[in-house]
Scaffold this motif. Structure first.
Motif, PDB file in Angstrom:
ATOM      1  N   GLY A   1       0.822  -1.205   0.000  1.00 27.30           N
ATOM      2  CA  GLY A   1       0.000   0.000   0.000  1.00 27.30           C
ATOM      3  C   GLY A   1       0.857   1.258   0.000  1.00 27.30           C
ATOM      4  N   VAL A   2       0.208   2.407  -0.163  1.00 26.19           N
ATOM      5  CA  VAL A   2       0.962   3.663  -0.195  1.00 26.19           C
ATOM      6  C   VAL A   2       1.590   3.969   1.158  1.00 26.19           C
ATOM      7  N   GLU A   3       1.091   3.323   2.234  1.00 27.33           N
ATOM      8  CA  GLU A   3       1.672   3.514   3.559  1.00 27.33           C
ATOM      9  C   GLU A   3       2.626   2.383   3.919  1.00 27.33           C
ATOM     10  N   GLY A   4       2.852   1.465   2.992  1.00 29.97           N
ATOM     11  CA  GLY A   4       3.486   0.202   3.333  1.00 29.97           C
ATOM     12  C   GLY A   4       4.998   0.191   3.283  1.00 29.97           C
TER      13      GLY A   4
ATOM     14  N   PRO B   1      -1.045  -3.318  -7.859  1.00 26.84           N
ATOM     15  CA  PRO B   1       0.409  -3.379  -7.715  1.00 26.84           C
ATOM     16  C   PRO B   1       0.998  -2.053  -7.266  1.00 26.84           C
ATOM     17  N   PHE B   2       2.030  -2.133  -6.433  1.00 27.61           N
ATOM     18  CA  PHE B   2       2.729  -0.915  -6.037  1.00 27.61           C
ATOM     19  C   PHE B   2       3.521  -0.405  -7.231  1.00 27.61           C
ATOM     20  N   ASP B   3       3.307   0.853  -7.617  1.00 30.44           N
ATOM     21  CA  ASP B   3       3.882   1.346  -8.868  1.00 30.44           C
ATOM     22  C   ASP B   3       4.962   2.401  -8.669  1.00 30.44           C
ATOM     23  N   MET B   4       5.429   2.578  -7.438  1.00 30.39           N
ATOM     24  CA  MET B   4       6.542   3.482  -7.144  1.00 30.39           C
ATOM     25  C   MET B   4       6.166   4.956  -7.280  1.00 30.39           C
ATOM     26  N   SER B   5       4.900   5.278  -7.495  1.00 28.50           N
ATOM     27  CA  SER B   5       4.527   6.681  -7.694  1.00 28.50           C
ATOM     28  C   SER B   5       4.579   7.491  -6.409  1.00 28.50           C
ATOM     29  N   HIS B   6       4.685   6.825  -5.266  1.00 26.64           N
ATOM     30  CA  HIS B   6       4.744   7.537  -3.987  1.00 26.64           C
ATOM     31  C   HIS B   6       6.153   7.533  -3.398  1.00 26.64           C
TER      32      HIS B   6
ATOM     33  N   ALA C   1       6.615  12.081   7.462  1.00 30.43           N
ATOM     34  CA  ALA C   1       5.238  11.842   7.025  1.00 30.43           C
ATOM     35  C   ALA C   1       5.025  10.375   6.662  1.00 30.43           C
ATOM     36  N   ALA C   2       6.007   9.765   5.983  1.00 26.65           N
ATOM     37  CA  ALA C   2       5.879   8.366   5.581  1.00 26.65           C
ATOM     38  C   ALA C   2       5.767   7.453   6.797  1.00 26.65           C
ATOM     39  N   GLU C   3       6.602   7.689   7.808  1.00 27.71           N
ATOM     40  CA  GLU C   3       6.554   6.862   9.008  1.00 27.71           C
ATOM     41  C   GLU C   3       5.292   7.130   9.830  1.00 27.71           C
TER      42      GLU C   3
ATOM     43  N   MET D   1      10.624   4.798  16.365  1.00 29.69           N
ATOM     44  CA  MET D   1      12.040   5.138  16.253  1.00 29.69           C
ATOM     45  C   MET D   1      12.327   5.887  14.969  1.00 29.69           C
ATOM     46  N   HIS D   2      11.769   5.443  13.866  1.00 27.34           N
ATOM     47  CA  HIS D   2      12.080   6.062  12.587  1.00 27.34           C
ATOM     48  C   HIS D   2      11.534   7.488  12.512  1.00 27.34           C
ATOM     49  N   GLN D   3      10.355   7.720  13.051  1.00 32.03           N
ATOM     50  CA  GLN D   3       9.878   9.105  13.121  1.00 32.03           C
ATOM     51  C   GLN D   3      10.886   9.973  13.857  1.00 32.03           C
ATOM     52  N   ASN D   4      11.355   9.462  14.975  1.00 29.01           N
ATOM     53  CA  ASN D   4      12.288  10.239  15.796  1.00 29.01           C
ATOM     54  C   ASN D   4      13.654  10.383  15.143  1.00 29.01           C
ATOM     55  N   GLN D   5      14.123   9.359  14.433  1.00 26.32           N
ATOM     56  CA  GLN D   5      15.451   9.475  13.826  1.00 26.32           C
ATOM     57  C   GLN D   5      15.452  10.481  12.689  1.00 26.32           C
TER      58      GLN D   5
END
Length: 326
Positions: free
Chosen positions: A81-84, A177-182, A198-200, A232-236
């Motif tokens: 997904g776009v959040e995946g 299918p995930f198409d790399m557009s994000h 934002a992604a995390e 952790m990733h948000q914070n890093q």
């Protein structure tokens, strides 16, 4: 939600699985028990744990062969997904490939991209174990008895059966299918770090929703770990932004453009576009010092111009009507 009706159904560790007619999986399942030395569901996070004692986090999924009271389709959103995880793995990878300047930021990005590939493996293993041996009749029964599942899920995603042999795929929960557009890799390290926060954030939101959909302890263990890593990733990424100068040093992005060359009348103005001419809703964004410390927020109304767009006549070779051509 009733027990066993969440994601993964019944993939808790080290316990017998209840099935319809009170059957026990460990009695009726003809498949041999998983060998922990060969079980691909044993996912290793090397180097994580007490120093000198080897990896402490050896298994997050040991046996997720569930009774499929809920479809692994939902977990596909966390993969494709776009959040995946595919999204963040590829985003960090391509950001790393274009990270000029201090090489430690490239290393940070590439290291995290590698971790995200491991998360894809974890989720793909969970999907495959949940799909393994799932009869379509059980899927159809669930869709028939649960109107929400029947409407939202519509049964098993047949792509996982027909195209991948009951395995995970690089698709979202609808099979797209995930198409790399994000994938956002701008070449500006501060812009990329901001995009990564934002992604995390959206990824952690998805993982929390999946966590709340299941009552299965084993699935919750895995999702709890993924949620923690998103923390952790948000914070890093925020820490990286701080090292790049923080709010007052990194912003506005790009900080290499002289602000004297922008129209400073509008740099920190929160503008209202209400038809009645009233002031826009007030908030921190409309008063006080700007977050980057380089201005002061003001609130105003954007006044309409007396100019009107006029494109003139069309070109003779434009395919327009004769009346449009000058």
């Amino acid at each position: 939600m009733a027990a066993g009706t969440g994601i993964g159904g019944n993939c808790s560790r080290n316990k017998s699985h209840s099935f319809p007619e009170n059957r026990r999986r460990d009695q009726d399942d003809p498949r041999p028990a998983a060998d922990p030395r060969k079980d691909t569901g044993w996912l290793r996070e090397k180097g994580f744990g007490t120093p000198g004692q080897g990896p402490a986090l050896i298994r997050l999924i040991k046996d997720c062969r569930a009774d499929l009271r809920e479809h692994p389709r939902a977990l596909q959103q966390a993969i494709g997904g776009v959040e995946g995880e595919i999204r963040v793995a590829m985003q960090y990878f391509f950001q790393a490939c274009g990270a000029r300047g201090n090489p430690k930021f490239r290393d940070l990005l590439m290291n995290t991209a590698a971790e995200e590939l491991g998360h894809i493996e974890m989720l793909a293993t969970a999907v495959a174990m949940n799909l393994d041996g799932a009869p379509l009749s059980m899927q159809e029964e669930m869709a028939a008895t649960d109107r929400v599942v029947g409407a939202a899920m519509g049964g098993m995603n047949l792509k996982n059966l027909l195209s991948s042999g009951l395995s995970a795929m690089p698709v979202d929960s609808d099979g797209v299918p995930f198409d790399m557009s994000h994938i956002y890799a701008s070449g500006n390290i501060a812009a990329d770090m901001t995009a990564n926060v934002a992604a995390e954030s959206t990824g952690r939101t998805l993982a929390v929703r999946l966590y709340n959909m299941t009552d299965d302890a084993g699935m919750k263990d895995m999702l709890s770990y993924l949620i923690a890593r998103d923390t952790m990733h948000q914070n890093q990424w925020l820490a990286a932004l701080e090292e790049l100068g923080g709010m007052t040093g990194a912003f506005p992005i790009p900080n290499s453009f002289p602000q004297a060359q922008e129209n400073t009348d509008f740099s920190y103005a929160y503008l209202g576009f209400q038809a009645d001419g009233s002031a826009p809703v007030s908030g921190r964004w409309g008063e006080g010092p700007s977050i980057d410390g380089k201005g002061t927020f003001v609130t105003g109304k954007l006044q309409p111009s007396d100019q009107k767009p006029d494109l003139g006549m069309a070109r003779p070779d434009s395919g327009a009507q004769a009346e449009q051509i000058g």
